[in-house]
Motif scaffolding. Structure first.
Motif, PDB file in Angstrom:
ATOM      1  N   THR A 211      -1.986 -27.153   8.219  1.00  0.00           N
ATOM      2  CA  THR A 211      -1.037 -28.963   7.597  1.00  0.00           C
ATOM      3  C   THR A 211      -1.494 -29.150   5.964  1.00  0.00           C
ATOM      4  OG1 THR A 211      -1.044 -29.344   9.727  1.00  0.00           O
ATOM      5  CG2 THR A 211      -0.453 -31.416   8.766  1.00  0.00           C
ATOM      6  N   PRO A 212      -3.000 -29.168   5.802  1.00  0.00           N
ATOM      7  CA  PRO A 212      -2.956 -29.593   4.207  1.00  0.00           C
ATOM      8  C   PRO A 212      -2.396 -29.137   3.801  1.00  0.00           C
ATOM      9  CG  PRO A 212      -5.050 -29.922   5.733  1.00  0.00           C
ATOM     10  CD  PRO A 212      -4.127 -28.932   6.965  1.00  0.00           C
ATOM     11  N   LEU A 213      -3.175 -27.420   4.172  1.00  0.00           N
ATOM     12  CA  LEU A 213      -2.518 -26.004   2.782  1.00  0.00           C
ATOM     13  C   LEU A 213      -1.125 -26.327   2.411  1.00  0.00           C
ATOM     14  CD1 LEU A 213      -4.390 -22.743   3.731  1.00  0.00           C
ATOM     15  CD2 LEU A 213      -4.711 -24.602   1.846  1.00  0.00           C
ATOM     16  N   ILE A 214       0.240 -26.456   3.723  1.00  0.00           N
ATOM     17  CA  ILE A 214       1.496 -26.666   3.334  1.00  0.00           C
ATOM     18  C   ILE A 214       1.815 -28.071   2.881  1.00  0.00           C
ATOM     19  CG2 ILE A 214       3.400 -27.262   4.975  1.00  0.00           C
ATOM     20  CD1 ILE A 214       2.445 -25.139   7.534  1.00  0.00           C
ATOM     21  N   MET A 215       0.876 -28.850   3.047  1.00  0.00           N
ATOM     22  CA  MET A 215       0.959 -30.002   2.186  1.00  0.00           C
ATOM     23  C   MET A 215       1.106 -30.328   0.399  1.00  0.00           C
ATOM     24  SD  MET A 215       2.127 -32.884   4.648  1.00  0.00           S
ATOM     25  CE  MET A 215       1.680 -34.504   2.484  1.00  0.00           C
ATOM     26  N   ILE A 216       0.540 -28.897   0.304  1.00  0.00           N
ATOM     27  CA  ILE A 216      -0.254 -29.158  -1.383  1.00  0.00           C
ATOM     28  C   ILE A 216       1.391 -28.100  -1.775  1.00  0.00           C
ATOM     29  CG2 ILE A 216      -1.565 -28.115  -2.662  1.00  0.00           C
ATOM     30  CD1 ILE A 216      -2.140 -31.124  -1.768  1.00  0.00           C
ATOM     31  N   GLY A 217       1.734 -27.400  -0.690  1.00  0.00           N
ATOM     32  CA  GLY A 217       2.282 -26.788  -1.411  1.00  0.00           C
ATOM     33  C   GLY A 217       3.560 -26.527  -1.840  1.00  0.00           C
ATOM     34  N   TRP A 218       4.106 -27.666  -0.238  1.00  0.00           N
ATOM     35  CA  TRP A 218       5.039 -28.418  -0.972  1.00  0.00           C
ATOM     36  C   TRP A 218       5.451 -29.710  -1.926  1.00  0.00           C
ATOM     37  CZ3 TRP A 218       9.750 -26.688   0.525  1.00  0.00           C
ATOM     38  CH2 TRP A 218       9.627 -25.785   1.503  1.00  0.00           C
ATOM     39  N   THR A 219       4.485 -29.481  -2.366  1.00  0.00           N
ATOM     40  CA  THR A 219       4.287 -30.468  -3.482  1.00  0.00           C
ATOM     41  C   THR A 219       4.597 -29.691  -4.569  1.00  0.00           C
ATOM     42  OG1 THR A 219       2.591 -32.184  -1.936  1.00  0.00           O
ATOM     43  CG2 THR A 219       3.035 -32.412  -4.492  1.00  0.00           C
ATOM     44  N   ALA A 220       3.787 -28.800  -4.645  1.00  0.00           N
ATOM     45  CA  ALA A 220       4.057 -27.399  -5.869  1.00  0.00           C
ATOM     46  C   ALA A 220       5.618 -27.134  -6.025  1.00  0.00           C
ATOM     47  CB  ALA A 220       3.414 -26.681  -6.050  1.00  0.00           C
ATOM     48  N   ILE A 221       6.000 -26.781  -4.423  1.00  0.00           N
ATOM     49  CA  ILE A 221       7.597 -26.437  -4.545  1.00  0.00           C
ATOM     50  C   ILE A 221       8.718 -27.529  -5.418  1.00  0.00           C
ATOM     51  CG2 ILE A 221       9.601 -25.808  -3.053  1.00  0.00           C
ATOM     52  CD1 ILE A 221       7.159 -24.598  -1.662  1.00  0.00           C
ATOM     53  N   LEU A 222       8.170 -28.463  -4.907  1.00  0.00           N
ATOM     54  CA  LEU A 222       8.866 -30.370  -5.007  1.00  0.00           C
ATOM     55  C   LEU A 222       9.304 -29.972  -6.644  1.00  0.00           C
ATOM     56  CD1 LEU A 222       8.444 -32.710  -1.853  1.00  0.00           C
ATOM     57  CD2 LEU A 222      10.560 -31.210  -2.285  1.00  0.00           C
ATOM     58  N   ASN A 223       7.654 -29.937  -7.472  1.00  0.00           N
ATOM     59  CA  ASN A 223       8.126 -30.453  -8.412  1.00  0.00           C
ATOM     60  C   ASN A 223       8.207 -29.961  -9.568  1.00  0.00           C
ATOM     61  OD1 ASN A 223       5.890 -32.644  -8.173  1.00  0.00           O
ATOM     62  ND2 ASN A 223       4.077 -31.375  -8.577  1.00  0.00           N
ATOM     63  N   ASN A 224       8.111 -28.525  -8.972  1.00  0.00           N
ATOM     64  CA  ASN A 224       8.808 -26.827  -9.460  1.00  0.00           C
ATOM     65  C   ASN A 224      10.376 -27.088  -9.424  1.00  0.00           C
ATOM     66  OD1 ASN A 224       9.119 -24.443 -10.804  1.00  0.00           O
ATOM     67  ND2 ASN A 224      10.258 -24.145  -9.322  1.00  0.00           N
ATOM     68  N   ALA A 225      11.152 -27.447  -8.207  1.00  0.00           N
ATOM     69  CA  ALA A 225      12.589 -27.120  -7.695  1.00  0.00           C
ATOM     70  C   ALA A 225      13.187 -29.091  -8.258  1.00  0.00           C
ATOM     71  CB  ALA A 225      12.787 -27.850  -6.385  1.00  0.00           C
ATOM     72  N   TRP A 226      12.429 -29.920  -8.401  1.00  0.00           N
ATOM     73  CA  TRP A 226      13.437 -30.525  -9.641  1.00  0.00           C
ATOM     74  C   TRP A 226      12.520 -30.875 -10.751  1.00  0.00           C
ATOM     75  CZ3 TRP A 226      16.812 -31.267  -6.792  1.00  0.00           C
ATOM     76  CH2 TRP A 226      17.279 -31.432  -5.346  1.00  0.00           C
ATOM     77  N   MET A 227      11.702 -30.180 -11.639  1.00  0.00           N
ATOM     78  CA  MET A 227      11.449 -30.219 -12.865  1.00  0.00           C
ATOM     79  C   MET A 227      11.090 -31.393 -13.098  1.00  0.00           C
ATOM     80  SD  MET A 227      14.649 -28.116 -14.671  1.00  0.00           S
ATOM     81  CE  MET A 227      15.642 -28.953 -13.935  1.00  0.00           C
ATOM     82  N   LEU A 228       9.674 -32.029 -12.643  1.00  0.00           N
ATOM     83  CA  LEU A 228       9.343 -33.342 -12.635  1.00  0.00           C
ATOM     84  C   LEU A 228       8.015 -32.889 -13.971  1.00  0.00           C
ATOM     85  CD1 LEU A 228       8.269 -34.318  -8.903  1.00  0.00           C
ATOM     86  CD2 LEU A 228      10.444 -34.920 -10.481  1.00  0.00           C
ATOM     87  N   GLY A 229       8.169 -34.025 -14.854  1.00  0.00           N
ATOM     88  CA  GLY A 229       7.180 -34.102 -15.931  1.00  0.00           C
ATOM     89  C   GLY A 229       5.628 -33.825 -15.258  1.00  0.00           C
ATOM     90  N   PRO A 230       4.345 -34.129 -16.022  1.00  0.00           N
ATOM     91  CA  PRO A 230       3.150 -34.052 -15.725  1.00  0.00           C
ATOM     92  C   PRO A 230       2.380 -35.174 -14.927  1.00  0.00           C
ATOM     93  CG  PRO A 230       3.564 -33.725 -18.261  1.00  0.00           C
ATOM     94  CD  PRO A 230       4.921 -33.539 -17.646  1.00  0.00           C
ATOM     95  N   THR A 231       3.052 -36.156 -15.733  1.00  0.00           N
ATOM     96  CA  THR A 231       2.783 -37.287 -14.831  1.00  0.00           C
ATOM     97  C   THR A 231       2.954 -37.860 -13.488  1.00  0.00           C
ATOM     98  OG1 THR A 231       2.188 -38.697 -17.094  1.00  0.00           O
ATOM     99  CG2 THR A 231       2.439 -40.439 -15.027  1.00  0.00           C
TER     100      THR A 231
END
Length: 284
Positions: A211-231
């Motif tokens: 579950t911790p690995l999945i949490m970090i993985g989804w965070t990375a996917i969301l950041n990329n999918a919605w093209m978020l800035g570094p902050t």
């Protein structure tokens, strides 16, 4: 008359209280962004729709799990004897008709969403899929998905979902499918008493690792999918990292309960991220 109305409204609030942070607020924010919200009146009508369907789901679930609530949530209307089992049962089916009637006022497509949500609750509570982790997670996907689609259709200028809305629903559904069992960690004792086979019970060690690995993985996917800035990306990683670290390292019931609270903060923020595709502003 006022005291009777207050009593009934407060009872409704108690039925839905636990899911304000997990469903009501995240779904409202999600739909307002994914639609996007067309007007204040549409926002209000959608909020009423969300709460009525949440009440239907909660009454359905709670009159079937009163024994569990005596252990985990004794303040709820049934274990606290604020309402009887028969009253809750009658209310549960009356809400089906009320929700469908209200949904019909927005069109056949919203009414169909209401029907799917009701059928999901029936197989979850009446058929008994709530007792196994696979059935529980699949029903959670349908439950969240119908809430999101229905509210988005009501809030938007049109009931048709565009590509941003569709992508938002798909990502949200996958996140729920793979992470919603975080809510089961603090409820292990109650679930064991009812003979349920949730993920933390069936996979006690693996769930604390994966579950911790999945949490970090989804965070990375969301950041990329919605093209978020570094902050904003960093903030999401911090939130996801806190949840991940607590799932692994803090395994007490009180600790898991607090972890679930942080998870809901992360989920709430995840539902806000499509705003970057709609309005920009999260690219810094």
């Amino acid at each position: 008359m006022t005291s009777v109305l207050h009593h009934h409204l407060y009872t409704g609030f108690l039925f839905t209280y636990s899911d304000f942070k997990t469903i009501f607020f995240p779904i409202t924010i999600f739909a307002a962004v994914a639609a996007p919200v067309h007007s204040k009146s549409q926002l209000f009508l959608a909020i009423v729709w969300i709460w009525l369907h949440l009440l239907q789901c909660n009454v359905s679930n709670q009159y079937k799990s009163c024994e569990e609530d005596k252990i985990n949530k004794p303040w709820r209307p049934l274990p606290s004897q604020r309402v009887t089992f028969i009253q809750a049962q009658k209310l549960r089916w009356a809400l089906v008709a009320l929700c469908l009637t209200y949904s019909l006022s927005f069109g056949v497509d919203v009414a169909l969403v209401s029907v799917v949500l009701t059928l999901t609750m029936i197989v979850y509570d009446e058929v008994g899929l709530a007792g196994h982790w696979a059935g529980k997670n699949i029903c959670a996907v349908y439950g969240y998905g119908t809430f999101e689609i229905g509210a988005t259709k009501i809030m938007g200028y049109t009931s048709d979902l565009d590509k941003t809305a569709q992508m938002s629903v798909v990502l949200s559904a996958m996140i729920v499918l793979t992470t919603i069992h975080v809510q089961d960690f603090p409820d292990v004792d109650g679930d064991l008493a009812l003979g349920r086979r949730t993920i933390p019970i069936t996979f006690p060690q693996a769930s604390r690792i994966l579950t911790p690995l999945i949490m970090i993985g989804w965070t990375a996917i969301l950041n990329n999918a919605w093209m978020l800035g570094p902050t904003i990306s960093t903030l999401m990683y911090v939130l996801g990292g806190v949840v991940a670290a607590r799932i692994w390292g803090n395994r007490t019931t009180s600790g898991d309960r607090r972890t679930y609270l942080y998870y809901n903060v992360w989920l709430f923020c995840a539902h806000l991220l499509p705003a970057n595709a709609r309005f920009g502003g999260l690219s810094w």
